[in-house]
Design a protein around this motif. Structure first.
Motif, mmCIF file in Angstrom:
data_model
loop_
_atom_site.group_PDB
_atom_site.id
_atom_site.type_symbol
_atom_site.label_atom_id
_atom_site.label_comp_id
_atom_site.label_asym_id
_atom_site.label_seq_id
_atom_site.Cartn_x
_atom_site.Cartn_y
_atom_site.Cartn_z
ATOM 1 N N MET A 122 0.826 -1.201 0.000
ATOM 2 C CA MET A 122 0.000 0.000 0.000
ATOM 3 C C MET A 122 0.867 1.260 0.000
ATOM 4 O O MET A 122 0.619 2.218 -0.712
ATOM 5 N N GLN A 123 1.944 1.215 0.787
ATOM 6 C CA GLN A 123 2.774 2.399 0.896
ATOM 7 C C GLN A 123 3.521 2.703 -0.407
ATOM 8 O O GLN A 123 3.949 3.827 -0.621
ATOM 9 N N GLU A 124 3.701 1.678 -1.266
ATOM 10 C CA GLU A 124 4.448 1.896 -2.494
ATOM 11 C C GLU A 124 3.602 2.574 -3.566
ATOM 12 O O GLU A 124 4.143 3.117 -4.521
ATOM 13 N N GLU A 125 2.298 2.526 -3.439
ATOM 14 C CA GLU A 125 1.432 3.191 -4.404
ATOM 15 C C GLU A 125 1.338 4.681 -4.105
ATOM 16 O O GLU A 125 1.532 5.114 -2.965
ATOM 17 N N VAL A 126 1.015 5.452 -5.119
ATOM 18 C CA VAL A 126 0.762 6.883 -4.940
ATOM 19 C C VAL A 126 -0.726 7.072 -4.667
ATOM 20 O O VAL A 126 -1.572 6.570 -5.422
ATOM 21 N N PHE A 127 -1.025 7.770 -3.605
ATOM 22 C CA PHE A 127 -2.414 8.041 -3.249
ATOM 23 C C PHE A 127 -2.711 9.528 -3.314
ATOM 24 O O PHE A 127 -1.804 10.370 -3.207
ATOM 25 N N TYR A 128 -3.989 9.814 -3.478
ATOM 26 C CA TYR A 128 -4.466 11.183 -3.570
ATOM 27 C C TYR A 128 -5.555 11.414 -2.527
ATOM 28 O O TYR A 128 -6.387 10.541 -2.279
ATOM 29 N N PRO A 177 4.290 9.563 4.218
ATOM 30 C CA PRO A 177 3.958 8.149 4.465
ATOM 31 C C PRO A 177 2.571 8.034 5.091
ATOM 32 O O PRO A 177 2.187 8.842 5.934
ATOM 33 N N ILE A 178 1.826 7.020 4.651
ATOM 34 C CA ILE A 178 0.467 6.822 5.157
ATOM 35 C C ILE A 178 0.507 5.839 6.325
ATOM 36 O O ILE A 178 0.949 4.703 6.177
ATOM 37 N N LYS A 179 0.047 6.306 7.484
ATOM 38 C CA LYS A 179 -0.023 5.425 8.647
ATOM 39 C C LYS A 179 -1.173 4.446 8.490
ATOM 40 O O LYS A 179 -2.196 4.768 7.897
ATOM 41 N N LYS A 180 -1.007 3.256 9.070
ATOM 42 C CA LYS A 180 -2.081 2.270 9.112
ATOM 43 C C LYS A 180 -2.351 1.923 10.572
ATOM 44 O O LYS A 180 -1.422 1.551 11.295
ATOM 45 N N ILE A 181 -3.600 2.054 10.997
ATOM 46 C CA ILE A 181 -3.943 1.761 12.385
ATOM 47 C C ILE A 181 -5.231 0.931 12.439
ATOM 48 O O ILE A 181 -6.070 1.004 11.543
ATOM 49 N N GLN A 182 -5.363 0.165 13.501
ATOM 50 C CA GLN A 182 -6.554 -0.650 13.706
ATOM 51 C C GLN A 182 -7.730 0.239 14.108
ATOM 52 O O GLN A 182 -7.547 1.258 14.795
ATOM 53 N N LYS A 191 -15.585 27.916 10.942
ATOM 54 C CA LYS A 191 -15.066 26.801 10.154
ATOM 55 C C LYS A 191 -14.833 25.576 11.029
ATOM 56 O O LYS A 191 -15.112 24.446 10.614
ATOM 57 N N GLY A 192 -14.334 25.776 12.238
ATOM 58 C CA GLY A 192 -13.955 24.646 13.061
ATOM 59 C C GLY A 192 -12.749 23.921 12.480
ATOM 60 O O GLY A 192 -12.114 24.387 11.537
ATOM 61 N N VAL A 193 -12.410 22.791 13.048
ATOM 62 C CA VAL A 193 -11.273 21.988 12.589
ATOM 63 C C VAL A 193 -11.808 20.791 11.820
ATOM 64 O O VAL A 193 -12.606 20.009 12.349
ATOM 65 N N ARG A 194 -11.385 20.643 10.571
ATOM 66 C CA ARG A 194 -11.841 19.530 9.734
ATOM 67 C C ARG A 194 -10.777 18.440 9.712
ATOM 68 O O ARG A 194 -9.653 18.663 9.264
ATOM 69 N N VAL A 195 -11.124 17.269 10.192
ATOM 70 C CA VAL A 195 -10.208 16.131 10.149
ATOM 71 C C VAL A 195 -10.178 15.595 8.720
ATOM 72 O O VAL A 195 -11.221 15.400 8.098
ATOM 73 N N SER A 196 -8.980 15.353 8.201
ATOM 74 C CA SER A 196 -8.856 15.072 6.774
ATOM 75 C C SER A 196 -7.775 14.026 6.515
ATOM 76 O O SER A 196 -7.080 13.585 7.412
ATOM 77 N N ARG A 197 -7.693 13.615 5.241
ATOM 78 C CA ARG A 197 -6.694 12.679 4.736
ATOM 79 C C ARG A 197 -6.736 11.336 5.464
ATOM 80 O O ARG A 197 -5.752 10.902 6.081
#
Length: 256
Positions: free
Chosen positions: A1-7, A70-75, A141-147
């Protein structure tokens, strides 16, 4: 998963103009996508915005950008459900869960005193459990959790295992709650939707997991709530940067 490019693909929609010009918030959402799946992600978010129970938008923005971290992965957080018969009972359960998570009772009441004032925000407020005040500087606006996202096939395995509906709403809520709770400064989160047709909300924390409460507002009420209770927040800007910019996949089990 980490080797792919994500948007990161993000959408916001409003009625009577853009949010920053006073427009009514209709819908927001996002996905993490490979380049090959961008069209599908855009169409999914478009459909979400134009079929929302809050009304038909006359302003919409959909954008995507390549993720360069890097994209983290969590349970996912463990989940529980509290069946309640009334809003009053639901809110009582929410207060009790917040206390169990470590929010002092007097701070819970201070936060509830401000709920109505912040019910039209597009994002969350950061509430300091020491001072009893809102500490973000985002006004309406508040805080928007993203990505953040959860691969559909993996989410569906999780849903089937726990006999939960394969609902995008459950998926989105649990992803957000998991990301927020992972940060060490987060004590707990309190949330219910601004969707007038959806009355279930939740309390979440590292200690308690994701605790759904089946009735936190009356059907037809468009007022929502999202509060992040924080403690020991020495660097507010790095905390907000984590919520908004750190890419993250929720992953249940050992799937890749």
């Amino acid at each position: 998963m980490q080797e792919e490019v994500f948007y990161s693909v993000r959408m916001r929609a409003s009625k009577n103009g853009p949010h920053e010009k006073g427009g009514k918030h209709i819908s927001g959402g996002e996905q993490l996508s490979t380049y090959a799946n961008l069209k599908h992600s855009v169409n999914t978010l478009l459909e979400k915005a134009i079929s929302h129970s809050r009304g038909n938008p006359d302003f919409m923005q959909i954008q995507f950008e390549m993720i360069d971290k890097p994209i983290k992965k969590i349970q996912p957080l463990p989940m529980g459900t509290h069946e309640v018969g009334s809003v009053e009972e639901g809110q009582s359960v929410a207060r009790s869960l917040l206390q169990k998570a470590g929010v002092p009772a007097e701070m819970i009441e201070k936060a509830y005193e401000q709920v109505t004032e912040y019910s039209d925000l597009r994002g969350a407020i950061l509430f300091d459990i020491r001072s009893g005040s809102r500490i973000d500087d985002r006004q309406q606006k508040g805080v928007r959790v993203s990505r953040m996202d959860w691969l559909t096939t993996n989410f569906e395995k999780w849903a089937d295992h726990y006999q939960m509906p394969r609902s995008p709403r459950v998926k989105e809520a649990l992803v957000l709650a998991t990301k927020v709770s992972t940060h060490p400064a987060t004590v707990a989160e309190l949330c219910w939707s601004d969707d007038p047709e959806y009355i279930t909300g939740y309390v979440a924390s590292k200690q308690l997991g994701y605790q759904r409460i089946t009735k936190l507002k009356e059907y037809g009420d468009e007022r929502g709530c999202r509060i992040f209770f924080v403690d020991g927040l020495s660097d507010r800007h790095s905390y907000i940067d984590y919520l908004e910019k750190q890419p993250l996949f929720v992953q249940w089990g050992e799937d890749e």
